[in-house]
Design an enzyme around this catalytic site. Structure first.
Site, short mmCIF file in Angstrom:
data_model
loop_
_atom_site.label_atom_id
_atom_site.label_comp_id
_atom_site.label_asym_id
_atom_site.label_seq_id
_atom_site.Cartn_x
_atom_site.Cartn_y
_atom_site.Cartn_z
NE ARG A 33 40.18 51.92 33.80
CZ ARG A 33 40.17 50.77 33.70
NH1 ARG A 33 40.72 50.34 32.57
NH2 ARG A 33 39.75 50.15 34.59
CB THR B 79 39.24 49.44 28.93
OG1 THR B 79 40.43 48.99 29.93
CG2 THR B 79 38.24 48.08 28.85
CB SER C 50 42.09 44.38 29.18
OG SER C 50 42.47 45.67 29.01
N GLY C 51 42.59 41.68 30.00
CA GLY C 51 42.35 40.11 29.89
C GLY C 51 43.13 39.40 31.03
CD1 TRP D 60 45.54 44.90 33.77
CD2 TRP D 60 44.06 46.83 33.99
NE1 TRP D 60 45.22 45.29 34.94
CE2 TRP D 60 44.49 46.37 35.15
CE3 TRP D 60 43.36 48.15 33.95
CZ2 TRP D 60 44.08 46.84 36.48
CZ3 TRP D 60 42.93 48.57 34.92
CH2 TRP D 60 43.36 48.15 36.45
CG ASP E 109 44.02 40.14 41.08
OD1 ASP E 109 44.76 40.20 39.99
OD2 ASP E 109 42.93 40.89 41.19
#
Length: 587
Positions: A131, A175, A190-191, A252, A320
Protein backbone atom coordinates in the site's frame (compact mmCIF):
# COMPACT_ATOMS: atom_id res chain seq x y z
CA UNK A 1 12.99 6.03 33.91
CA UNK A 2 16.51 6.06 32.43
CA UNK A 3 15.19 4.46 29.22
CA UNK A 4 12.43 7.06 29.01
CA UNK A 5 14.95 9.90 29.29
CA UNK A 6 17.23 8.39 26.66
CA UNK A 7 14.34 7.94 24.23
CA UNK A 8 13.06 11.46 24.87
CA UNK A 9 16.52 12.91 24.19
CA UNK A 10 16.88 10.98 20.93
CA UNK A 11 13.38 12.03 19.92
CA UNK A 12 14.15 15.69 20.61
CA UNK A 13 17.39 15.48 18.57
CA UNK A 14 15.55 13.95 15.65
CA UNK A 15 12.88 16.66 15.87
CA UNK A 16 15.48 19.35 15.12
CA UNK A 17 15.92 17.83 11.65
CA UNK A 18 19.65 17.31 12.29
CA UNK A 19 19.49 13.57 11.72
CA UNK A 20 18.27 13.58 8.13
CA UNK A 21 19.45 15.38 5.01
CA UNK A 22 17.12 15.75 2.08
CA UNK A 23 13.50 15.36 3.18
CA UNK A 24 13.19 16.69 6.73
CA UNK A 25 10.67 16.46 9.54
CA UNK A 26 9.53 19.97 8.62
CA UNK A 27 8.93 18.85 5.03
CA UNK A 28 6.78 15.96 6.24
CA UNK A 29 4.90 18.22 8.65
CA UNK A 30 4.05 20.64 5.81
CA UNK A 31 3.24 18.01 3.19
CA UNK A 32 -0.49 18.67 3.24
CA UNK A 33 0.06 22.29 2.16
CA UNK A 34 2.96 22.02 -0.29
CA UNK A 35 1.80 21.42 -3.83
CA UNK A 36 4.95 20.48 -5.76
CA UNK A 37 5.40 17.10 -4.13
CA UNK A 38 3.65 14.31 -2.24
CA UNK A 39 5.88 13.09 0.59
CA UNK A 40 3.53 11.12 2.83
CA UNK A 41 0.93 8.42 2.57
CA UNK A 42 -2.37 10.22 3.01
CA UNK A 43 -1.10 13.50 1.49
CA UNK A 44 -0.31 14.67 5.02
CA UNK A 45 0.19 12.60 8.14
CA UNK A 46 -3.32 13.45 9.34
CA UNK A 47 -4.52 11.41 6.31
CA UNK A 48 -7.06 13.93 5.02
CA UNK A 49 -6.06 13.26 1.38
CA UNK A 50 -6.90 16.85 0.51
CA UNK A 51 -4.93 19.02 -1.88
CA UNK A 52 -5.06 22.82 -1.74
CA UNK A 53 -4.56 22.91 -5.52
CA UNK A 54 -7.48 24.52 -7.36
CA UNK A 55 -6.11 24.96 -10.88
CA UNK A 56 -8.06 21.84 -11.78
CA UNK A 57 -11.70 22.56 -10.93
CA UNK A 58 -15.30 21.70 -11.69
CA UNK A 59 -15.31 23.77 -14.87
CA UNK A 60 -12.11 22.50 -16.49
CA UNK A 61 -11.71 18.93 -15.23
CA UNK A 62 -13.29 17.82 -18.48
CA UNK A 63 -9.98 18.86 -20.10
CA UNK A 64 -7.86 16.47 -18.02
CA UNK A 65 -5.82 14.29 -20.40
CA UNK A 66 -3.28 11.45 -20.07
CA UNK A 67 0.35 12.59 -19.81
CA UNK A 68 1.98 9.15 -19.60
CA UNK A 69 1.41 5.59 -18.44
CA UNK A 70 3.92 3.18 -16.94
CA UNK A 71 3.56 -0.61 -16.81
CA UNK A 72 4.75 -2.50 -13.75
CA UNK A 73 5.60 -5.30 -16.18
CA UNK A 74 6.17 -9.03 -15.86
CA UNK A 75 3.66 -11.62 -14.78
CA UNK A 76 3.41 -10.20 -11.27
CA UNK A 77 0.03 -8.56 -11.66
CA UNK A 78 -2.45 -9.07 -8.81
CA UNK A 79 -3.78 -6.13 -6.78
CA UNK A 80 -2.03 -2.74 -6.96
CA UNK A 81 -3.18 -0.83 -3.88
CA UNK A 82 -0.29 1.64 -3.61
CA UNK A 83 -0.22 5.43 -3.35
CA UNK A 84 2.47 7.27 -5.36
CA UNK A 85 4.96 9.59 -3.66
CA UNK A 86 6.55 12.45 -5.62
CA UNK A 87 9.84 14.12 -4.68
CA UNK A 88 12.50 16.03 -6.63
CA UNK A 89 11.11 15.07 -10.03
CA UNK A 90 10.74 11.38 -9.25
CA UNK A 91 7.65 9.30 -8.52
CA UNK A 92 8.06 6.36 -6.16
CA UNK A 93 5.54 3.54 -6.13
CA UNK A 94 5.37 0.09 -4.62
CA UNK A 95 3.88 -2.87 -6.45
CA UNK A 96 2.61 -6.34 -5.79
CA UNK A 97 5.14 -8.93 -4.58
CA UNK A 98 7.07 -6.24 -2.64
CA UNK A 99 8.47 -4.29 -5.58
CA UNK A 100 9.47 -0.59 -5.77
CA UNK A 101 9.77 1.65 -8.84
CA UNK A 102 11.33 5.08 -9.29
CA UNK A 103 9.87 6.90 -12.31
CA UNK A 104 10.71 10.20 -13.98
CA UNK A 105 7.57 12.29 -13.48
CA UNK A 106 8.09 14.27 -16.69
CA UNK A 107 8.55 11.35 -19.06
CA UNK A 108 7.20 8.26 -17.28
CA UNK A 109 10.53 6.49 -17.79
CA UNK A 110 11.86 4.05 -15.19
CA UNK A 111 14.92 5.21 -13.22
CA UNK A 112 15.35 2.11 -11.05
CA UNK A 113 13.43 -0.90 -9.78
CA UNK A 114 13.84 -2.96 -6.62
CA UNK A 115 12.41 -6.48 -6.23
CA UNK A 116 12.47 -7.96 -2.74
CA UNK A 117 13.73 -11.53 -2.63
CA UNK A 118 10.78 -13.21 -0.99
CA UNK A 119 11.24 -16.64 0.59
CA UNK A 120 9.03 -19.65 -0.03
CA UNK A 121 6.16 -20.01 2.41
CA UNK A 122 5.02 -16.41 2.90
CA UNK A 123 1.46 -16.22 4.25
CA UNK A 124 -0.27 -13.00 3.15
CA UNK A 125 -3.97 -13.29 3.85
CA UNK A 126 -5.41 -10.89 1.30
CA UNK A 127 -3.35 -10.84 -1.88
CA UNK A 128 0.32 -10.00 -2.45
CA UNK A 129 -0.31 -6.25 -2.38
CA UNK A 130 1.61 -3.29 -0.98
CA UNK A 131 0.00 0.00 0.00
CA UNK A 132 2.94 2.38 -0.33
CA UNK A 133 6.15 3.68 1.14
CA UNK A 134 7.64 6.62 3.02
CA UNK A 135 10.38 9.15 2.31
CA UNK A 136 12.78 10.68 4.83
CA UNK A 137 16.27 12.08 4.37
CA UNK A 138 17.64 10.41 1.25
CA UNK A 139 15.84 7.11 1.84
CA UNK A 140 12.69 5.34 0.72
CA UNK A 141 11.13 2.95 3.25
CA UNK A 142 8.63 0.15 2.63
CA UNK A 143 7.48 -3.16 4.10
CA UNK A 144 7.67 -6.61 2.51
CA UNK A 145 5.49 -9.70 2.49
CA UNK A 146 8.02 -11.60 4.58
CA UNK A 147 7.50 -9.09 7.41
CA UNK A 148 10.55 -6.89 6.92
CA UNK A 149 11.10 -3.15 6.68
CA UNK A 150 13.60 -1.99 4.05
CA UNK A 151 15.41 1.33 3.54
CA UNK A 152 16.49 2.09 -0.04
CA UNK A 153 18.62 4.91 -1.41
CA UNK A 154 16.31 7.38 -3.13
CA UNK A 155 18.61 7.94 -6.09
CA UNK A 156 19.82 4.39 -6.77
CA UNK A 157 17.38 1.98 -5.13
CA UNK A 158 20.23 0.20 -3.36
CA UNK A 159 19.50 -1.32 0.05
CA UNK A 160 20.72 0.71 3.02
CA UNK A 161 19.32 -1.56 5.70
CA UNK A 162 16.76 -4.33 5.99
CA UNK A 163 15.24 -5.31 9.34
CA UNK A 164 12.91 -8.07 10.48
CA UNK A 165 9.54 -6.98 11.87
CA UNK A 166 8.42 -10.50 12.82
CA UNK A 167 8.57 -14.17 11.78
CA UNK A 168 6.81 -14.76 8.46
CA UNK A 169 6.68 -18.49 9.22
CA UNK A 170 4.27 -17.70 12.08
CA UNK A 171 1.95 -15.86 9.66
CA UNK A 172 3.35 -12.34 9.94
CA UNK A 173 3.67 -10.09 6.90
CA UNK A 174 3.63 -6.36 6.21
CA UNK A 175 1.86 -4.38 3.50
CA UNK A 176 1.11 -0.87 4.89
CA UNK A 177 3.03 2.32 4.24
CA UNK A 178 5.42 3.14 7.10
CA UNK A 179 4.92 6.38 9.03
CA UNK A 180 7.84 8.74 9.73
CA UNK A 181 7.70 11.00 12.79
CA UNK A 182 10.70 12.90 14.16
CA UNK A 183 13.28 10.58 12.70
CA UNK A 184 11.49 7.36 13.64
CA UNK A 185 10.16 4.82 11.13
CA UNK A 186 6.93 3.50 12.62
CA UNK A 187 5.31 0.29 11.42
CA UNK A 188 2.60 -2.15 12.38
CA UNK A 189 2.26 -5.78 11.36
CA UNK A 190 -0.09 -8.05 9.41
CA UNK A 191 -1.31 -11.60 9.98
CA UNK A 192 -4.47 -11.40 12.07
CA UNK A 193 -5.83 -14.66 10.64
CA UNK A 194 -2.86 -16.64 11.97
CA UNK A 195 -2.99 -15.96 15.70
CA UNK A 196 -0.20 -13.40 15.65
CA UNK A 197 0.00 -10.50 18.12
CA UNK A 198 -0.48 -6.98 16.79
CA UNK A 199 2.32 -4.55 17.53
CA UNK A 200 3.58 -1.06 16.70
CA UNK A 201 7.35 -0.68 16.29
CA UNK A 202 9.54 2.44 16.04
CA UNK A 203 13.03 2.37 14.54
CA UNK A 204 15.78 4.91 14.02
CA UNK A 205 15.40 6.00 10.41
CA UNK A 206 19.15 6.21 9.82
CA UNK A 207 20.15 2.83 11.22
CA UNK A 208 17.01 0.74 11.42
CA UNK A 209 17.72 -0.02 15.07
CA UNK A 210 14.67 -0.55 17.28
CA UNK A 211 13.74 2.29 19.64
CA UNK A 212 10.47 0.97 21.09
CA UNK A 213 7.79 -1.66 20.61
CA UNK A 214 4.19 -1.65 21.76
CA UNK A 215 2.14 -4.87 21.54
CA UNK A 216 -1.56 -4.03 21.35
CA UNK A 217 -3.01 -7.07 23.16
CA UNK A 218 -3.19 -6.85 26.93
CA UNK A 219 -0.66 -8.90 28.89
CA UNK A 220 2.23 -8.41 26.49
CA UNK A 221 5.25 -6.28 27.43
CA UNK A 222 6.49 -3.31 25.47
CA UNK A 223 10.15 -2.41 25.07
CA UNK A 224 12.13 0.82 25.09
CA UNK A 225 15.77 0.98 24.00
CA UNK A 226 16.09 -2.77 24.24
CA UNK A 227 14.62 -3.10 27.72
CA UNK A 228 11.15 -4.09 28.89
CA UNK A 229 9.04 -0.99 29.51
CA UNK A 230 5.41 -1.48 30.52
CA UNK A 231 2.68 -4.08 30.07
CA UNK A 232 -0.08 -3.39 27.61
CA UNK A 233 -3.30 -3.21 29.65
CA UNK A 234 -3.85 -5.53 32.59
CA UNK A 235 -3.25 -9.25 32.31
CA UNK A 236 -6.52 -11.24 31.96
CA UNK A 237 -8.71 -8.19 32.47
CA UNK A 238 -10.60 -8.92 29.25
CA UNK A 239 -9.10 -12.19 27.99
CA UNK A 240 -9.64 -15.64 29.53
CA UNK A 241 -6.71 -17.90 30.38
CA UNK A 242 -3.86 -17.82 27.87
CA UNK A 243 -5.93 -16.70 24.87
CA UNK A 244 -4.15 -13.31 24.93
CA UNK A 245 -0.91 -15.00 23.88
CA UNK A 246 -2.24 -15.52 20.34
CA UNK A 247 -4.80 -12.73 20.49
CA UNK A 248 -4.50 -11.16 17.04
CA UNK A 249 -5.15 -7.42 16.81
CA UNK A 250 -2.85 -6.97 13.79
CA UNK A 251 -1.92 -3.34 13.13
CA UNK A 252 -1.96 -4.02 9.42
CA UNK A 253 -3.04 -0.66 8.00
CA UNK A 254 -0.43 1.52 9.66
CA UNK A 255 -1.31 4.76 11.42
CA UNK A 256 -1.66 8.53 11.33
CA UNK A 257 0.05 11.31 13.28
CA UNK A 258 -1.76 14.20 14.97
CA UNK A 259 0.82 16.96 15.38
CA UNK A 260 -1.54 19.11 17.49
CA UNK A 261 -1.59 16.51 20.27
CA UNK A 262 1.71 14.79 19.36
CA UNK A 263 -0.07 11.46 19.07
CA UNK A 264 0.26 8.44 16.83
CA UNK A 265 -3.11 6.85 16.12
CA UNK A 266 -3.10 3.17 15.10
CA UNK A 267 -6.02 0.85 14.55
CA UNK A 268 -6.00 -2.79 15.60
CA UNK A 269 -7.49 -5.79 13.85
CA UNK A 270 -9.81 -8.61 14.85
CA UNK A 271 -9.11 -10.63 17.98
CA UNK A 272 -8.03 -14.21 17.32
CA UNK A 273 -9.65 -16.57 16.74
CA UNK A 274 -12.79 -15.27 15.05
CA UNK A 275 -14.88 -17.64 17.18
CA UNK A 276 -15.84 -15.22 19.96
CA UNK A 277 -17.08 -17.96 22.30
CA UNK A 278 -13.52 -19.24 22.69
CA UNK A 279 -12.41 -15.78 23.82
CA UNK A 280 -15.06 -15.31 26.49
CA UNK A 281 -16.81 -12.75 24.30
CA UNK A 282 -19.85 -14.79 23.38
CA UNK A 283 -21.98 -13.74 26.33
CA UNK A 284 -22.06 -11.06 28.99
CA UNK A 285 -21.47 -7.35 28.52
CA UNK A 286 -19.43 -6.45 31.60
CA UNK A 287 -16.15 -5.89 29.77
CA UNK A 288 -14.57 -9.19 30.78
CA UNK A 289 -14.88 -10.47 27.19
CA UNK A 290 -13.97 -7.26 25.38
CA UNK A 291 -10.56 -8.63 24.36
CA UNK A 292 -8.62 -5.38 24.62
CA UNK A 293 -7.09 -3.81 22.64
CA UNK A 294 -8.29 -5.67 19.54
CA UNK A 295 -10.79 -3.94 17.21
CA UNK A 296 -9.73 -0.59 18.67
CA UNK A 297 -8.06 2.74 17.93
CA UNK A 298 -5.01 3.53 20.09
CA UNK A 299 -3.42 6.90 20.82
CA UNK A 300 0.33 6.31 21.31
CA UNK A 301 3.17 8.55 22.49
CA UNK A 302 5.59 8.68 19.53
CA UNK A 303 8.65 9.10 21.75
CA UNK A 304 8.10 6.16 24.10
CA UNK A 305 5.39 3.92 22.65
CA UNK A 306 3.17 4.32 25.72
CA UNK A 307 -0.58 4.12 25.13
CA UNK A 308 -2.28 7.44 25.87
CA UNK A 309 -5.88 6.37 25.25
CA UNK A 310 -7.99 3.79 23.50
CA UNK A 311 -11.38 3.56 21.86
CA UNK A 312 -12.75 0.11 21.10
CA UNK A 313 -15.21 0.22 18.20
CA UNK A 314 -16.26 -3.43 18.45
CA UNK A 315 -15.84 -4.99 21.90
CA UNK A 316 -16.75 -8.69 22.08
CA UNK A 317 -15.97 -8.81 18.36
CA UNK A 318 -17.30 -11.87 16.52
CA UNK A 319 -17.71 -10.91 12.84
CA UNK A 320 -14.13 -10.00 11.79
CA UNK A 321 -14.81 -6.29 12.11
CA UNK A 322 -11.21 -5.13 12.35
CA UNK A 323 -10.69 -1.70 13.91
CA UNK A 324 -7.76 -0.79 11.66
CA UNK A 325 -9.45 1.75 9.39
CA UNK A 326 -7.68 5.10 9.23
CA UNK A 327 -8.28 7.77 11.85
CA UNK A 328 -8.31 11.24 10.28
CA UNK A 329 -7.65 14.38 12.32
CA UNK A 330 -9.83 17.34 11.36
CA UNK A 331 -11.53 20.45 12.74
CA UNK A 332 -15.32 20.57 12.49
CA UNK A 333 -17.34 23.62 11.48
CA UNK A 334 -17.76 24.60 15.13
CA UNK A 335 -14.00 24.73 15.63
CA UNK A 336 -13.78 21.46 17.57
CA UNK A 337 -10.69 19.32 17.02
CA UNK A 338 -11.92 15.85 16.19
CA UNK A 339 -10.98 12.47 14.76
CA UNK A 340 -13.15 10.61 12.27
CA UNK A 341 -13.07 6.95 11.32
CA UNK A 342 -15.41 4.76 9.28
CA UNK A 343 -15.31 1.28 10.77
CA UNK A 344 -15.75 -2.10 9.14
CA UNK A 345 -18.68 -2.62 11.52
CA UNK A 346 -20.75 -0.09 9.51
CA UNK A 347 -20.60 2.91 11.87
CA UNK A 348 -18.91 6.26 11.23
CA UNK A 349 -17.39 7.60 14.45
CA UNK A 350 -16.30 11.04 15.64
CA UNK A 351 -13.87 11.14 18.58
CA UNK A 352 -12.28 13.90 20.64
CA UNK A 353 -8.65 14.51 19.67
CA UNK A 354 -7.38 15.25 23.16
CA UNK A 355 -8.27 11.92 24.71
CA UNK A 356 -9.94 9.74 22.09
CA UNK A 357 -13.29 9.96 23.86
CA UNK A 358 -16.44 9.15 21.95
CA UNK A 359 -18.37 12.12 20.53
CA UNK A 360 -20.90 10.69 18.06
CA UNK A 361 -21.61 7.88 15.62
CA UNK A 362 -23.91 7.13 12.70
CA UNK A 363 -24.43 4.22 10.27
CA UNK A 364 -22.85 4.81 6.87
CA UNK A 365 -24.27 1.62 5.31
CA UNK A 366 -27.92 0.71 4.88
CA UNK A 367 -27.97 -2.56 6.84
CA UNK A 368 -26.35 -3.29 10.21
CA UNK A 369 -27.65 -6.46 11.83
CA UNK A 370 -25.18 -7.12 14.66
CA UNK A 371 -26.03 -3.96 16.66
CA UNK A 372 -29.09 -1.75 16.93
CA UNK A 373 -27.03 1.36 17.56
CA UNK A 374 -24.28 2.98 19.62
CA UNK A 375 -24.90 4.13 23.19
CA UNK A 376 -23.83 7.42 24.79
CA UNK A 377 -20.43 5.97 25.70
CA UNK A 378 -19.67 4.73 22.20
CA UNK A 379 -20.38 1.09 23.02
CA UNK A 380 -22.46 -0.98 20.59
CA UNK A 381 -25.96 -2.03 21.56
CA UNK A 382 -25.61 -5.68 20.56
CA UNK A 383 -28.24 -7.76 18.84
CA UNK A 384 -27.25 -10.98 20.61
CA UNK A 385 -29.33 -13.13 18.26
CA UNK A 386 -27.06 -12.03 15.41
CA UNK A 387 -23.90 -13.43 16.98
CA UNK A 388 -22.69 -16.65 15.29
CA UNK A 389 -23.57 -19.60 17.49
CA UNK A 390 -21.31 -21.54 19.83
CA UNK A 391 -20.21 -24.89 18.32
CA UNK A 392 -20.30 -26.35 21.82
CA UNK A 393 -24.09 -26.00 21.73
CA UNK A 394 -24.39 -28.02 18.52
CA UNK A 395 -25.34 -31.70 18.74
CA UNK A 396 -22.08 -32.78 17.12
CA UNK A 397 -20.00 -29.90 18.54
CA UNK A 398 -18.65 -29.09 15.08
CA UNK A 399 -20.66 -26.18 13.75
CA UNK A 400 -22.48 -23.44 15.58
CA UNK A 401 -25.73 -21.82 14.47
CA UNK A 402 -25.45 -19.99 11.15
CA UNK A 403 -26.55 -16.36 11.12
CA UNK A 404 -26.81 -13.81 8.34
CA UNK A 405 -24.93 -10.67 9.34
CA UNK A 406 -24.39 -7.30 7.73
CA UNK A 407 -22.02 -5.81 6.94
CA UNK A 408 -20.09 -8.82 5.66
CA UNK A 409 -16.69 -9.39 7.21
CA UNK A 410 -14.99 -7.36 4.45
CA UNK A 411 -16.73 -4.43 6.08
CA UNK A 412 -18.92 -1.46 5.40
CA UNK A 413 -15.54 0.03 4.58
CA UNK A 414 -12.33 -1.93 4.41
CA UNK A 415 -8.75 -0.58 4.09
CA UNK A 416 -9.51 1.87 1.24
CA UNK A 417 -9.01 5.38 2.60
CA UNK A 418 -11.64 8.07 2.73
CA UNK A 419 -10.88 11.78 2.19
CA UNK A 420 -11.82 15.00 4.00
CA UNK A 421 -12.33 18.37 2.34
CA UNK A 422 -12.03 21.29 4.81
CA UNK A 423 -13.78 23.59 2.32
CA UNK A 424 -16.96 21.51 2.13
CA UNK A 425 -16.55 20.10 5.63
CA UNK A 426 -17.42 16.66 4.26
CA UNK A 427 -15.84 13.23 4.37
CA UNK A 428 -15.99 11.12 1.21
CA UNK A 429 -16.30 7.48 2.25
CA UNK A 430 -15.92 4.47 -0.07
CA UNK A 431 -18.58 2.10 1.28
CA UNK A 432 -19.81 -1.37 0.34
CA UNK A 433 -23.19 -3.03 0.83
CA UNK A 434 -22.86 -6.75 1.48
CA UNK A 435 -23.70 -9.32 4.11
CA UNK A 436 -22.60 -12.84 4.97
CA UNK A 437 -23.65 -16.21 6.24
CA UNK A 438 -21.26 -16.84 9.14
CA UNK A 439 -20.85 -19.68 11.62
CA UNK A 440 -18.33 -20.77 14.25
CA UNK A 441 -16.28 -23.94 14.39
CA UNK A 442 -13.83 -25.45 16.90
CA UNK A 443 -10.19 -24.45 16.36
CA UNK A 444 -6.85 -24.71 18.15
CA UNK A 445 -3.75 -22.63 17.56
CA UNK A 446 -0.94 -24.00 15.42
CA UNK A 447 1.97 -21.79 14.38
CA UNK A 448 1.65 -20.69 10.76
CA UNK A 449 -1.84 -22.15 10.28
CA UNK A 450 -5.08 -20.24 9.82
CA UNK A 451 -6.67 -19.52 13.21
CA UNK A 452 -10.27 -18.60 12.47
CA UNK A 453 -12.74 -21.01 13.99
CA UNK A 454 -15.34 -19.66 11.60
CA UNK A 455 -16.80 -20.22 8.15
CA UNK A 456 -18.49 -17.62 5.95
CA UNK A 457 -19.94 -16.73 2.57
CA UNK A 458 -20.12 -13.11 1.41
CA UNK A 459 -23.32 -12.13 -0.41
CA UNK A 460 -24.46 -8.90 -2.11
CA UNK A 461 -27.41 -7.12 -0.52
CA UNK A 462 -28.74 -5.44 -3.68
CA UNK A 463 -28.94 -6.32 -7.35
CA UNK A 464 -28.06 -2.89 -8.75
CA UNK A 465 -24.98 -1.95 -6.69
CA UNK A 466 -22.49 -2.96 -4.02
CA UNK A 467 -20.12 0.01 -3.78
CA UNK A 468 -20.97 3.64 -3.08
CA UNK A 469 -19.11 6.90 -2.47
CA UNK A 470 -20.95 8.62 0.38
CA UNK A 471 -20.49 12.24 1.45
CA UNK A 472 -20.87 12.54 5.23
CA UNK A 473 -21.08 15.72 7.29
CA UNK A 474 -19.21 14.98 10.56
CA UNK A 475 -20.71 17.99 12.31
CA UNK A 476 -24.38 17.18 11.70
CA UNK A 477 -23.80 13.44 11.17
CA UNK A 478 -25.83 13.42 7.97
CA UNK A 479 -25.23 11.86 4.57
CA UNK A 480 -25.33 14.58 1.92
CA UNK A 481 -25.13 12.50 -1.26
CA UNK A 482 -24.06 9.16 -2.65
CA UNK A 483 -22.85 7.75 -5.95
CA UNK A 484 -23.48 4.02 -6.39
CA UNK A 485 -21.24 1.54 -8.20
CA UNK A 486 -22.08 -1.93 -9.46
CA UNK A 487 -18.89 -3.62 -8.17
CA UNK A 488 -17.50 -3.19 -4.66
CA UNK A 489 -15.21 -0.19 -4.22
CA UNK A 490 -11.70 -1.15 -3.11
CA UNK A 491 -9.54 1.92 -3.79
CA UNK A 492 -8.84 5.23 -2.08
CA UNK A 493 -10.43 8.67 -2.43
CA UNK A 494 -8.84 12.10 -2.87
CA UNK A 495 -10.41 15.58 -2.76
CA UNK A 496 -9.15 19.02 -3.76
CA UNK A 497 -9.69 22.74 -3.24
CA UNK A 498 -10.96 22.76 -6.81
CA UNK A 499 -14.17 21.21 -5.51
CA UNK A 500 -13.40 17.74 -6.83
CA UNK A 501 -13.46 14.16 -5.53
CA UNK A 502 -11.35 11.54 -7.32
CA UNK A 503 -11.69 7.77 -7.03
CA UNK A 504 -11.41 4.61 -9.13
CA UNK A 505 -13.68 1.63 -9.72
CA UNK A 506 -13.05 -2.09 -10.23
CA UNK A 507 -14.55 -1.68 -13.68
CA UNK A 508 -11.43 0.34 -14.56
CA UNK A 509 -12.77 3.89 -14.51
CA UNK A 510 -10.94 6.75 -12.85
CA UNK A 511 -13.56 9.38 -12.02
CA UNK A 512 -13.92 12.96 -10.83
CA UNK A 513 -17.06 14.08 -8.98
CA UNK A 514 -18.40 17.45 -7.86
CA UNK A 515 -17.50 17.58 -4.15
CA UNK A 516 -20.72 19.44 -3.30
CA UNK A 517 -23.24 17.34 -5.23
CA UNK A 518 -21.60 14.08 -6.34
CA UNK A 519 -22.25 14.83 -10.01
CA UNK A 520 -19.86 12.94 -12.29
CA UNK A 521 -17.71 15.45 -14.19
CA UNK A 522 -15.03 13.28 -15.85
CA UNK A 523 -13.94 9.67 -16.24
CA UNK A 524 -11.22 7.68 -17.98
CA UNK A 525 -10.92 3.94 -18.64
CA UNK A 526 -7.54 2.62 -17.39
CA UNK A 527 -7.87 -0.96 -18.66
CA UNK A 528 -7.92 -2.73 -15.29
CA UNK A 529 -9.72 -2.34 -11.99
CA UNK A 530 -8.50 0.48 -9.76
CA UNK A 531 -7.76 -0.39 -6.14
CA UNK A 532 -5.01 2.20 -5.70
CA UNK A 533 -4.91 5.63 -4.07
CA UNK A 534 -4.88 8.80 -6.21
CA UNK A 535 -2.65 11.85 -5.65
CA UNK A 536 -2.24 15.27 -7.23
CA UNK A 537 0.60 17.78 -7.49
CA UNK A 538 1.80 20.64 -9.70
CA UNK A 539 4.82 20.84 -11.99
CA UNK A 540 5.84 23.67 -14.32
CA UNK A 541 2.58 25.48 -13.65
CA UNK A 542 0.35 22.54 -14.54
CA UNK A 543 -1.67 20.30 -12.20
CA UNK A 544 -1.15 16.54 -12.44
CA UNK A 545 -3.17 13.60 -11.09
CA UNK A 546 -1.89 10.04 -10.79
CA UNK A 547 -3.41 6.70 -9.86
CA UNK A 548 -2.23 3.10 -10.05
CA UNK A 549 -4.51 0.65 -11.85
CA UNK A 550 -4.48 -3.11 -11.30
CA UNK A 551 -7.40 -5.24 -10.09
CA UNK A 552 -6.96 -7.55 -7.11
CA UNK A 553 -6.96 -7.46 -3.33
CA UNK A 554 -9.21 -9.35 -0.96
CA UNK A 555 -12.45 -9.33 -2.97
CA UNK A 556 -11.46 -11.92 -5.63
CA UNK A 557 -9.96 -14.13 -2.91
CA UNK A 558 -12.51 -13.90 -0.09
CA UNK A 559 -15.58 -12.40 -1.76
CA UNK A 560 -17.78 -15.49 -2.02
CA UNK A 561 -20.80 -14.79 -4.21
CA UNK A 562 -19.51 -11.26 -4.81
CA UNK A 563 -16.25 -12.64 -6.20
CA UNK A 564 -18.24 -14.68 -8.71
CA UNK A 565 -20.14 -11.55 -9.72
CA UNK A 566 -16.94 -9.68 -10.60
CA UNK A 567 -14.83 -12.54 -11.97
CA UNK A 568 -14.87 -10.94 -15.43
CA UNK A 569 -12.59 -8.10 -14.31
CA UNK A 570 -9.08 -8.08 -15.78
CA UNK A 571 -5.86 -7.87 -13.82
CA UNK A 572 -3.26 -5.29 -14.72
CA UNK A 573 -0.50 -3.13 -13.34
CA UNK A 574 -0.02 0.44 -14.59
CA UNK A 575 0.51 3.95 -13.32
CA UNK A 576 -1.68 6.47 -15.11
CA UNK A 577 -0.68 10.14 -14.92
CA UNK A 578 -2.95 12.90 -16.19
CA UNK A 579 -2.48 16.65 -16.52
CA UNK A 580 -4.48 19.77 -17.19
CA UNK A 581 -2.60 21.58 -20.00
CA UNK A 582 -2.04 25.28 -19.33
CA UNK A 583 -3.93 26.34 -22.43
CA UNK A 584 -7.02 24.44 -21.24
CA UNK A 585 -6.97 25.52 -17.60
CA UNK A 586 -9.26 28.50 -18.21
CA UNK A 587 -11.86 26.54 -20.23
Amino acid sequence: MKSLLIAASAFALAATGAVAEGVTEADLANDAMTTGDVLTNGMGRHLQRFSPLDTLNKDNVKNLVPAWAFSLGGEKQRGQETQPLIHDGIMYITGSYSRVYAIDVKTGEEIWQYDARLPEGILPCCDVINRGGAIYGDSFYFGTLDARIVALDLKTGKVKWRKKIADYKAGYSYTAAPLIVNGLVITGNSGGEFGIVGEVQARDAETGEMVWTRPVIEGHMGTLNGEESTMTGTLNASWPGDMWKTGGGATWLGGSYDADTDTLVFGTGNPAPWNSHLRGAGSGNDGSGDNLYAASRLGIDPATGEIKWHFQSTPREGWDYDGVNEVVAFTDRNGNKRYATADRNGFFYVLNREDGKFVDAMPFVTQITWASGIDENGRPIFNEDNRPGNPADAADGKKGEVVFSAPGFLGGKNWMPMAHNPDTGLFYVPANEWGMDIWNEPVTYKKGAAYLGSGFTIKPLYEDYIGAIRAIDPTTMEQKWEVKNNAPLWGGVMTTAGGLVFYGTPEGYFKALDADTGEELWKFQTGSGIVGQPVTWEMDGEQYVSVVSGWGGAVPLWGGEVAKKVNYLNQGGSVWTFKLPKQLASN
